[in-house]
Structure formats: structure tokens, C-alpha cells
Write an enzyme that holds these catalytic residues in place. Structure first.
Site, PDB file in Angstrom:
ATOM      1  N   CYS A 122      33.118  34.237  37.648  1.00  0.00           N
ATOM      2  CA  CYS A 122      34.594  35.470  37.968  1.00  0.00           C
ATOM      3  C   CYS A 122      34.809  35.607  36.679  1.00  0.00           C
ATOM      4  O   CYS A 122      35.931  36.834  36.310  1.00  0.00           O
ATOM      5  CB  CYS A 122      35.626  35.202  39.062  1.00  0.00           C
ATOM      6  N   HIS A 268      41.629  38.160  37.995  1.00  0.00           N
ATOM      7  CA  HIS A 268      40.251  38.093  38.855  1.00  0.00           C
ATOM      8  C   HIS A 268      41.257  38.206  40.421  1.00  0.00           C
ATOM      9  O   HIS A 268      42.053  37.586  40.452  1.00  0.00           O
ATOM     10  CB  HIS A 268      39.712  36.331  38.825  1.00  0.00           C
ATOM     11  N   ASN A 299      36.764  39.688  47.442  1.00  0.00           N
ATOM     12  CA  ASN A 299      36.431  39.216  45.798  1.00  0.00           C
ATOM     13  C   ASN A 299      35.079  39.602  45.187  1.00  0.00           C
ATOM     14  O   ASN A 299      34.117  39.336  46.168  1.00  0.00           O
ATOM     15  CB  ASN A 299      36.505  37.271  46.137  1.00  0.00           C
TER      16      ASN A 299
END
EC number: 2.3.1.180
Length: 343
Positions: A122, A268, A299
Site C-alpha cells: 500500500c 492510503h 482498499n
């Protein structure tokens, strides 16, 4: 001894254009609930996620990247032939070699651009952005395409109540090019490998070689499960909230920026509660626009920051020239934060 001629690039680098691609299929929480014992209310309260996008058979890692990249290149006002390097951050391209970046570079019509993949979870977009900045300033490429792309639906255990609702698919891309003034700040990045067990792939690929599969996990129908991403939710939450707020502050300090100077915060998109906690810890003023793209995108790991950036600019919530703090963090555990001027 011969003297090596010094390299010479642009004085600074900046993001010149951004593009995104979200798969056509929108998946509401109700679909997730078909295989886990939970509720729409629980998923929303724990993560903030209402829907996510899942890729179809034709929406490959390469195909989504080409779509997002084409938009970024057009937004930057350059031609694909001018791209000197293509950097792709992904953990969901399942061919070990060659790098998917080479396929993308060819399909876009670049002129033999350098192309490679990176695996930084990420935080991958931040890693790629840092590499791109270095290339532009060093002079090895005038324009660099940075892509974050994932098909995390392929790495999701849909029977795992802790993670089944989290992940989505998509691609985000930016073009980094020359600038006459600083527009990408110093990167604060690093890793904490001692915490690598908190986010990981359930089973390594080599366990699927022909042989004994008796110890591999099985699904509810007795079939061997494909490898998936698993995490220790509470440990990750605590690390992200407390440690990543410190990293974000360090990135502000490194750029000589205070929270009051910020226009936009693009973290993020892991969890709305993490985002809200970071906003509180950093004491961001109310005028700062905060990306919460996770609500409808989920996500998407390396793709989450450029996708959120693209949406904020498209909706007018952020504008060209705004000062933004971006931070990515995840499996490794790895992290990267910097301050940028939005394209």
C-alpha cells in the site's frame, strides 16, 4: 583515472497529470454478506466501506493500467512517446516475469521506455513517486509514468470475516516531469520488517507445487483455498494510527509545511477510522480537504492514493496547485509520505 560526466536533469520534478480506472462492476456490501456472518451496518462502522469495484475477466492488471495511464498522459499534455520510464506498483500481477510494466509501456506506445515493477504494498505509489522524482532530476528520464494497480479481488478470502469486505480493484496513474520549482517534497519512508506477520499472504506460491497439499487451508466446500491477504486488524490499526501520524508529521516538517499550509490530505484508503484518527492526531484544520474515497472504492492498496487524488480533482473538491500531503502504509510493514503540489 577517467572522469565520469555528471548527469543533468531538471532542477525539480512535479506531478503533471493524473488518471484513474475503476472496474465497471460495483459490489455492494450485500454481496460480501453472502459468505460471511456480518451486517452492512457493521462493515460501514468498522471500515466506512459501502461499495467497491471488482474487475471482470477483461479488466486485467495491464488493461486497467493502460486505461488509467492514457488519461494521465492526456492530462499531462504530452505524448506517450515522451515517457522515458514506466514504474508499476502492484502485488496482484501473477506472472513472476516479465514485469507487467513492459507490456503496459508497449501498449501505450512509448518509445522503448524503461519499465519495471515494484512490490511495496500500500506504500507502493509513494515509492514509485520517489523513484520517478529521482529519475527526472537525475536526467535518466524527462517524463516518468507511475502506476498503482491492483486486482485484490483475486487475493481476497471471501469467507474471512475480518478481510472479505476490505479490498477492491482499480488503477491510478500519474505522470511526473520537470519543474522549475519544488513540487514534490522530500520523502519520509521506511520499513518495519519485524511486523511483517501482521499483513501477509496466507500461503506462499511454492506450496502449490505438485505434492502434499494436506496442510493447505480449505474453504467451506472442502476445496483448497487460493492464497489470500490476511491481517491482524487491531495491530495494524494501532500501528497506522499512532506511528503513521508521526511519519506524516515528519513529511510536513521535511517539506517546511505546517498543517495550516495544507489544502488536501490524501492518505492510503485503508479504513475510514484510521483516516479520521490521523486527521485528529495531526490536528488538521477544517479547511483541509480529506480523501475518503474508500467509501465507494474500498482498499485498492497501491492504487488507492492516485485514485483518490483523481477523484478529488474530478469532483472539484481539490484543485490544481493545491498543496497535498500523501501517505501510504501497509504490508511489510512499509510506509512512504511526502508533500506534493497537485497537477
Amino acid at each position: 583515472m577517467a572522469k565520469i560526466k555528471p548527469s543533468k536533469g531538471a532542477p525539480y520534478a512535479r506531478i503533471l497529470g493524473v488518471g484513474g480506472y475503476r472496474p465497471t462492476r460495483v459490489v455492494p456490501n450485500e454481496v460480501i454478506l453472502e459468505k460471511i456472518d456480518s451486517s452492512d451496518e457493521w462493515i460501514r462502522s468498522r471500515s466506512g466501506i459501502e461499495t467497491r469495484h471488482w474487475a471482470g475477466p477483461e479488466e486485467t492488471v495491464a488493461a486497467m493500467s493502460v486505461e488509467a495511464s492514457g488519461k494521465a498522459i492526456a492530462d499531462a499534455g504530452i505524448d506517450a512517446e515522451q515517457i522515458g520510464a514506466v514504474v508499476v506498483s502492484t502485488v496482484s500481477h501473477f506472472s513472476q516475469t516479465p514485469a507487467v510494466a513492459t507490456e503496459i509501456a508497449d501498449k501505450l506506445g512509448t518509445d522503448k521506455a524503461a519499465a519495471f515493477d515494484i512490490s511495496a504494498g500500500c506504500a507502493g505509489f509513494g515509492y514509485g513517486l520517489t523513484l520517478a522524482k529521482g529519475m527526472v532530476v537525475e536526467g535518466s528520464a524527462e517524463y516518468v509514468l507511475v502506476i498503482g494497480v491492483e486486482r485484490l479481488s483475486d487475493l481476497t478470502d471471501r469467507e474471512d470475516r475480518a478481510t472479505a469486505f476490505l479490498f477492491g480493484d482499480g488503477a491510478g496513474a500519474v505522470v511526473v516531469g520537470p519543474s522549475q520549482e519544488p513540487a514534490i517534497g522530500p520523502t519520509v519512508w521506511g520499513s518495519e520488517g519485524d511486523k511483517s506477520e501482521t499483513i501477509k499472504q496466507t500461503v506462499p506460491w511454492d506450496r502449490f507445487r505438485i505434492g502434499d497439499v494436506s496442510e493447505l487451508p480449505l474453504d467451506s466446500e472442502g476445496n483448497v483455498k487460493f492464497p489470500a491477504i490476511t491481517q491482524e486488524g487491531q495491530a495494524v490499526f494501532r500501528w497506522a494510527v499512532y506511528e503513521m501520524a508521526k511519519v506524516a508529521q515528519q513529511a510536513l516538517d521535511a517539506a517546511g509545511i505546517s498543517p495550516d499550509d495544507l489544502d488536501v490530505f490524501i492518505p492510503h484508503q485503508a479504513n475510514v477510522r484510521i483516516i479520521d484518527s490521523m486527521v485528529k492526531t495531526l490536528k488538521l484544520p477544517e479547511h483541509v480537504t480529506v480523501a475518503r474515497d474508500i467509501r465507494t472504492t474500498g482498499n485498492t492498496s497501491a492504487a488507492s492514493i492516485p485514485l483518490a487524488m483523481e477523484r478529488l480533482l474530478a469532483t472539484g473538491e481539490a484543485k490544481s496547485g493545491d498543496t497535498a500531503l500523501v501517505i501510504g502504509f501497509g504490508a511489510g510493514l512499509v510506509y512512504a509520505a511526502t508533500v506534493v503540489t497537485l497537477p
